[in-house]
Motif scaffolding. Structure first.
Motif, PDB file in Angstrom:
ATOM      1  N   LEU B  48       3.241  -1.403   7.476  1.00  0.00           N
ATOM      2  CA  LEU B  48       3.119  -0.309   6.372  1.00  0.00           C
ATOM      3  C   LEU B  48       5.065  -0.616   5.764  1.00  0.00           C
ATOM      4  CD1 LEU B  48       1.276   2.678   7.654  1.00  0.00           C
ATOM      5  CD2 LEU B  48       0.157   1.138   6.084  1.00  0.00           C
ATOM      6  N   PRO B  49       4.856  -0.415   4.713  1.00  0.00           N
ATOM      7  CA  PRO B  49       5.905   0.352   4.185  1.00  0.00           C
ATOM      8  C   PRO B  49       6.929   1.147   3.553  1.00  0.00           C
ATOM      9  CG  PRO B  49       4.118  -0.252   2.134  1.00  0.00           C
ATOM     10  CD  PRO B  49       3.541  -0.556   3.835  1.00  0.00           C
ATOM     11  N   VAL B  50       7.997   1.601   4.147  1.00  0.00           N
ATOM     12  CA  VAL B  50       8.556   2.225   3.440  1.00  0.00           C
ATOM     13  C   VAL B  50       9.421   2.688   3.123  1.00  0.00           C
ATOM     14  CG1 VAL B  50      10.205   4.174   5.090  1.00  0.00           C
ATOM     15  CG2 VAL B  50       8.320   3.493   6.235  1.00  0.00           C
ATOM     16  N   PRO B  51       9.856   3.186   1.603  1.00  0.00           N
ATOM     17  CA  PRO B  51      10.689   2.745   0.820  1.00  0.00           C
ATOM     18  C   PRO B  51      11.998   3.187   1.488  1.00  0.00           C
ATOM     19  CG  PRO B  51       9.062   4.440   0.123  1.00  0.00           C
ATOM     20  CD  PRO B  51       8.529   4.345   1.464  1.00  0.00           C
ATOM     21  N   PRO B 271      -2.574   0.794  -8.186  1.00  0.00           N
ATOM     22  CA  PRO B 271      -1.736   1.582  -7.031  1.00  0.00           C
ATOM     23  C   PRO B 271      -1.244   1.353  -5.876  1.00  0.00           C
ATOM     24  CG  PRO B 271      -2.809   2.573  -8.869  1.00  0.00           C
ATOM     25  CD  PRO B 271      -3.396   1.281  -8.154  1.00  0.00           C
ATOM     26  N   PRO B 273      -1.447   2.060  -2.847  1.00  0.00           N
ATOM     27  CA  PRO B 273      -2.120   2.992  -1.652  1.00  0.00           C
ATOM     28  C   PRO B 273      -1.564   3.287  -0.298  1.00  0.00           C
ATOM     29  CG  PRO B 273      -3.511   1.315  -0.943  1.00  0.00           C
ATOM     30  CD  PRO B 273      -2.520   1.056  -2.065  1.00  0.00           C
ATOM     31  N   ASP B 274      -0.316   2.354   0.557  1.00  0.00           N
ATOM     32  CA  ASP B 274       0.466   2.679   1.239  1.00  0.00           C
ATOM     33  C   ASP B 274       1.420   3.539   0.970  1.00  0.00           C
ATOM     34  OD1 ASP B 274      -1.000   1.439   2.908  1.00  0.00           O
ATOM     35  OD2 ASP B 274      -0.563  -0.355   3.134  1.00  0.00           O
ATOM     36  N   LEU B 275       2.063   4.198  -0.338  1.00  0.00           N
ATOM     37  CA  LEU B 275       3.374   4.797  -1.127  1.00  0.00           C
ATOM     38  C   LEU B 275       2.579   5.517  -1.712  1.00  0.00           C
ATOM     39  CD1 LEU B 275       5.543   1.358  -1.871  1.00  0.00           C
ATOM     40  CD2 LEU B 275       5.813   2.842   0.337  1.00  0.00           C
ATOM     41  N   MET B 276       3.788   6.761  -1.398  1.00  0.00           N
ATOM     42  CA  MET B 276       3.123   8.110  -2.045  1.00  0.00           C
ATOM     43  C   MET B 276       4.141   7.824  -3.634  1.00  0.00           C
ATOM     44  SD  MET B 276       1.515   9.924  -0.129  1.00  0.00           S
ATOM     45  CE  MET B 276       1.351  11.729  -0.801  1.00  0.00           C
TER      46      MET B 276
END
Lengths: 488, 474
Positions: B48-51, B271, B273-276
């Motif tokens: 998963l990506p984390v910005p 959009p 979905p893995d990022l808010m």
């Protein structure tokens, strides 16, 4: 009583008392698998040496005085759906396409299970990439229902449910995107909880539909799933969608009466298409709750009927992107081609099963230019309405009460020719994922002939797992169903 | 018929962050292939990506530097396309709610100030790099996941030269803000050009052609200079243009068809979905705003206006911010900004270059330059003496007045002493003295030099000239 027959919490009590060792418990599972899994086919792979090695390490810690207060799952053999990434282990998602892939890392749930002391062994069967409701969509062959091996265990976490109900492990971790934990739990007669979206990290879980996927435990009792949930829940900085909310001690909060608890009965859920015996078992469960002091109130989920359609647009759209990476470039069994495009077509054509292809095509279609607004955007709007239905209903009541599945385990092959019929098996479970809230399935009886388990579903408030488990536990302890075991 | 060219640019710049956009791998150029990689930027199953917070800050900062709005709501989207260098076969980018919108860049062009409007600057992840060998191809994913800002301009550009100047101005702004190093050699900046032509005066836009694969600004200029006549000639010869994507071949100096509109990708954005979604708070934005810097053009204009120095000098102070800041402190309270600028540029900068040191290493403060100019202007020392003072200042620090005293550099303006030196010079050099008397005025410079030499540079040169002239006339 045979060792494999213990519940998870009975096992930890005996491990703590030094009456049994983790190695004995692990060996009991392996023996049980050898004895019964030939007909069930829940397990796809088991690293026996690794499993016994982990058990020995757990025994050593137990000997040195580590307690279950420190490591709640110390020495407990737990199986995993074939969708979790465990370092140096396969994660095939019951698909051919990943070939000899080995994960280069441990996912968060796996790490947490290790930290809790669990003996993580075996990969259990599922529908390919979690797409299905019967575990028939597996490239490694179907799994049988422990109550009748001719019948399906449900899906997609069918291997988890079958392994728990066949007493081949003391608990199993699955995933639920539209009912994939609750539906097989109902069809196999065990307990399965889908936590609130964001409660358990998705890092290291091969994604099907990112906005709907949630990890959850399956066990023989509510208490067992509560213990497992406590171990795997919590915020994870590696998952931006996981929520930084405290994790209660679920197992410690189970006791107490439920007098005055309000349960909402969605009027839309008891229309046509429900099996009479399932309806009877469900109605008896409702009565049982009343006798426990709960108040039953009719509620309305007016957009529930659009749940399945909405789900199959949003889930497939996300899946079409999530599954794109299985392209044969960095991993997967590559089938060569003259150019990259041919390589993709050959690899994916050969590697994916029919249902996966169907959903990728569907998802690609609904996202395509010219169709996006009519399908994807519209479905997002309906999802918001469904969420609003749930919010409103759960303002009035503490939980919703419904059957988990409109029928019991069906015969293998019965619905494979009709995808729509198969999709409708998630009709009661799917809205919970769209609303993002939590839901649990517990056994609530059996049909007569053949004797097949029936599941009761309770849907709770977002992050209301504690209350939900307590409500489920009160019912379970007042009924005999959780003590019934499939004769194998 | 006369034609008008309409150009819009999409400029991709790698952000100056320690780590990649969605994982902790180093954002570093030049490492061995596939060494700055991890499960996340390789697109392994289950990741998963984390910005990257820093990248989000730099994006908002760029927005402010480009006079953009920084909306209170933005989000990431997936752009779907299959290509070996795209590890997930989708790129995380921003589609309909970018982090910055509607700004502009002002820059100097052909003697005036031009403005190009910015549609948006959005954040995305860079992709890997395909390498083709004899028998096979390989992908290097070191670059995959590096934060990339795509700056999209409105079609406000009218010529190749204007595009070139816009790009340079943009690059200067990004370097100024510390947003990107914009190192073209390292592929940190890449451009796509959207270009069309239309009859002069027409309001409708002509058929748009997108040109890809230019990795230098001069390449952009050459590509436009090739493409514009091609489009005009096609129209003039009765042909019609098709909406298409063309590739710039830098070696051949031509553009060629890559894909037509019919074969354009359908990226199926949706959009992520893995990022808010991003909802920057007022506090967060206020923090970002503390990093806003004065833009190059504004600085130049201010230096010229406030200090009355020539544009070339101002440009030096724009190009070398530390030197410019030093100048601003030195000139504060000075009556002769031009002289201060000269000393800073001609002497200080030269010395710094020669000794490979920076303003931060100096042994004296900016006020010393102001003082130096003051004592020269006040006649205490000659400008030649000033050179000596500066050398000492640079070497050992101190104050110019103290150095003058210590070295006895005070200029001699005493008439008696000057007259004696001048008389001596005339007597010792009768030839040149006669020349002056006979009208060869330039010969006086030789005599002046002799006087300066005899006084060891201390004689006031202006008075020496006057005294010599007087003596030779008598």
């Amino acid at each position: 009583m045979m060792l494999h027959e213990l519940t998870l919490n009975e096992l930890t009590a005996r491990l703590a008392a030094g009456e049994v060792s983790s190695r004995e418990a692990m060996q009991a599972c392996l023996d049980r698998i050898d004895a019964v899994d030939g007909s069930i086919n829940a397990f796809m792979s088991i690293d026996r040496d690794d499993a016994l090695g982990q058990a020995d390490a757990a025994d050593e810690r137990l000997t040195k005085g580590t307690t279950h207060a420190e490591q709640p799952l110390l020495g407990v053999p737990i199986s995993l759906k074939d969708i979790f990434c465990v370092k140096d282990q396969p994660a095939n998602c019951s698909s051919k396409i990943l070939g000899n892939f080995r994960s280069p890392y441990d996912g968060t749930v796996v790490q947490k299970l290790r930290e809790a002391g669990a003996v993580i062994f075996g990969r259990v069967n599922m529908d390919e990439f979690a797409m299905g409701s019967s575990t028939e969509n597996s490239a490694f062959g179907p799994t049988g229902n422990p109550w009748d091996a001719e019948r399906v265990p449900g899906g997609s976490s069918g291997g988890c449910a079958a392994a728990v109900s066949a007493q081949e492990c003391f608990g199993s971790i699955g995933t639920d995107t539209g009912g994939s934990i609750r539906q097989p739990a109902a069809l196999c007669g065990c307990v399965g909880i889908k936590p609130t979206y964001g409660r358990v990290s998705r890092y290291g879980v091969v994604a099907f539909a990112s906005s709907l996927d949630q990890v959850g435990p399956m066990g023989k009792t509510v208490r067992d799933t509560a213990t497992l949930l406590g171990a795997i829940a919590g915020h994870d900085p590696r998952d931006s969608t996981s929520v930084p909310a405290d994790v209660p001690d679920y197992a410690a909060g189970l006791e107490g009466d439920i007098k005055g608890v309000k349960l909402g009965l969605p009027k839309e859920y008891l229309g046509e298409g429900i099996d009479p015996e399932v309806r009877a078992a469900f109605e008896a469960a409702v009565k049982q709750y009343q006798s426990l002091g709960a108040e039953i109130e009719e509620v309305s989920l007016p957009h529930a009927e659009y749940g399945v359609a909405t789900y199959y647009i949003l889930a497939t759209a996300e899946a079409s992107a999530n599954l794109a990476r299985f392209d044969g470039i960095r991993y997967c069994d590559r089938v060569e081609g003259d150019d990259p495009f041919a390589l993709y077509c050959n690899t994916r054509g050969a590697g994916f099963g029919e249902e996966v292809k169907r959903r990728i095509i569907l998802g690609t279609y609904v996202l395509s230019s010219g169709y996006y607004d009519a399908y994807y955007i519209r479905a997002q709007k309906v999802r918001t309405l469904i969420k609003r239905d749930f919010d409103r209903a759960l303002e009035k009541v503490d939980a919703l009460i419904t059957p988990t599945v409109p029928y019991t385990a069906f015969k293998a092959g019965e619905k494979t020719g009709d995808p729509l019929q198969m999709y409708l098996s998630d009709i009661y479970t799917i809205s919970c994922n769209l609303a993002g809230t939590c839901g649990i399935s517990v056994p609530c009886g059996f049909t007569n002939d053949p004797k097949l388990p029936v599941g009761l579903q309770l849907l709770g408030k977002p992050f209301g797992e504690q209350e939900l488990l307590k409500i489920a536990h009160a019912y379970e302890q007042s009924t005999p169903w959780h003590n019934e075991r499939a004769a194998l | 018929m006369e034609y008008e060219t309409v150009i819009g640019l999409e400029t991709h710049c790698q952000l100056k962050t320690q780590s990649k956009m969605f994982c902790a791998c180093a954002n570093e150029f030049g490492a061995d292939p596939n060494t700055n990689v991890c499960p996340v930027c390789l697109g392994m199953p289950g990741v998963l990506p984390v910005p990257n917070e820093r990248a989000l800050q730099l994006t908002a900062l760029t927005g402010y530097l480009l006079n953009c709005e920084v909306p209170k709501f933005a989000k990431f989207d997936r752009k779907n396309y299959f290509y070996p260098d795209v590890c997930k076969d989708y790129q995380i980018t921003q589609f309909d709610f970018p982090s910055t919108t509607t700004g502009h860049v002002d820059f100097e062009f052909e003697g005036g100030i031009e403005r190009v409007r910015i549609t948006r600057a959005h954040l995305e992840e860079d992709v890997g790099k395909n390498n083709h060998f004899d028998q096979h191809s390989g992908v290097d994913f070191n670059r995959a996941g590096v934060p990339l800002l795509e700056i999209v301009s409105e079609p406000d550009i009218r010529s190749a030269d204007m595009a070139y100047e816009y790009l340079n101005a943009l690059k200067d702004i990004l370097i100024y803000g510390g947003v990107s190093d914009c190192d073209m050699e390292k592929g940190m900046v890449r451009c796509d050009v959207n270009i069309s032509v239309r009859p002069k005066g027409a309001t409708e836009l002509g058929t748009k052609v997108e040109i890809k694969n230019m990795n230098t600004f001069s390449g952009v200029r050459r590509a436009i200079n090739y493409e514009v006549p091609r489009q005009i000639e096609t129209l003039e010869s009765g042909g019609s243009l098709v909406q298409e994507t063309r590739r710039w071949d830098d070696d051949a100096g031509i553009t060629e068809t890559m894909r037509s509109k019919e074969h354009a990708h359908d990226y199926r954005y949706f959009p992520e979905p893995d990022l808010m979604p991003l909802r920057p708070s007022e506090e967060w934005l206020a923090e970002v705003r503390t990093h806003i810097v004065e833009l190059p053009l504004a600085r130049k204009q201010r230096f010229v206006a406030d200090y009355g120095i020539p544009e070339q000098d101002a440009e030096v102070f724009v190009g070398n911010v530390l030197l410019g800041d030093f100048f601003e402190k030195a000139v504060d309270g000075s009556k002769n900004a031009k002289a201060v600028a000269n000393w800073v540029i001609n002497n200080l900068q030269a010395q710094l270059t020669e000794t490979e040191t920076s303003v931060d290493d100096l042994k004296f403060g900016p006020e010393a330059i102001r003082e130096l100019v003051e004592i020269i202007d006040g006649g205490t020392i000659s400008s030649k003496g000033g050179q000596e003072v500066f050398s000492e200042l640079f070497k050992n620090g101190g104050s110019p007045r103290a150095i003058v005293d210590a070295k006895g550099l005070t200029q001699v303006s005493d008439t008696g002493e000057l007259e004696k030196w001048c008389q001596d010079a005339i007597e010792a050099n009768p030839g040149p003295a006669d020349d002056v008397r006979n009208g060869k005025e330039n010969a006086i410079n030789f005599l002046k030099g002799q006087v300066m030499k005899a006084s060891r540079g201390k004689a006031n040169p202006q008075l020496v000239g006057e005294t010599l002239a007087k003596l030779l006339k008598d």
